[in-house]
Design a protein around this motif. Structure first.
Motif, mmCIF file in Angstrom:
data_model
loop_
_atom_site.group_PDB
_atom_site.id
_atom_site.type_symbol
_atom_site.label_atom_id
_atom_site.label_comp_id
_atom_site.label_asym_id
_atom_site.label_seq_id
_atom_site.Cartn_x
_atom_site.Cartn_y
_atom_site.Cartn_z
ATOM 1 N N PHE A 179 31.589 34.605 -50.503
ATOM 2 C CA PHE A 179 32.561 34.988 -49.495
ATOM 3 C C PHE A 179 33.949 35.286 -50.052
ATOM 4 O O PHE A 179 34.725 36.014 -49.433
ATOM 5 C CB PHE A 179 32.661 33.932 -48.392
ATOM 6 N N CYS B 146 30.207 36.346 -34.394
ATOM 7 C CA CYS B 146 31.300 36.299 -35.359
ATOM 8 C C CYS B 146 31.941 37.676 -35.547
ATOM 9 O O CYS B 146 33.139 37.777 -35.751
ATOM 10 C CB CYS B 146 30.807 35.778 -36.701
ATOM 11 N N MET C 86 35.551 34.641 -40.941
ATOM 12 C CA MET C 86 34.421 34.522 -41.864
ATOM 13 C C MET C 86 34.135 35.840 -42.586
ATOM 14 O O MET C 86 33.842 35.846 -43.771
ATOM 15 C CB MET C 86 33.167 34.068 -41.111
#
Length: 125
Positions: free
Chosen positions: A23, A76, A117
């Motif tokens: 990420f 998300c 995210m």
């Protein structure tokens, strides 16, 4: 601790490191904007578990049109935030949402989903 507990702990640490690397540090697909006949820099971005491309390069002082196609229903990815450009957009599932901006200064500007995210960058040269 017995052997099983040690193995589970090591496995958990490895997964945590892989998560952080993926990420925050993995190489992202980069795309340079294509200028249309009207001088607008255009980039199509697919939203599906992330942004593709995740890094977009544009020229300073020229209008930019980003076409975000959300190819999923994951909650998300239903919102796009570009705080440096005061952009907040809902991204409906399986539809394209246009975001138009005029970058006035060079730099790297982050964009994320509403939860922070999914991450991408707009690089203005």
């Amino acid at each position: 601790m017995d052997t099983t507990e040690i193995m589970v702990t090591i496995g958990g640490l490895v997964l945590a490191v892989l998560f952080v690397w993926y990420f925050f540090f993995s190489e992202r697909q980069t795309a340079a904007a294509v200028s249309s006949s009207g001088g607008v820099q255009e980039v199509a971005v697919t939203v599906k578990g992330g942004y593709s491309p995740a890094v977009i390069e544009v020229e300073r002082g020229k209008p930019v049109q980003l076409s975000f196609y959300r190819d999923e229903e994951n909650s998300c990815s239903e919102e796009l935030l570009m705080p440096d450009f005061s952009v907040r957009r809902d991204l409906p599932a399986f539809k394209t949402t246009l975001v138009e901006l005029l970058p006035q200064q060079a730099g790297t500007f982050e964009f994320t989903c509403g939860m922070g995210m999914l991450r991408g960058r707009l690089v203005v040269k």
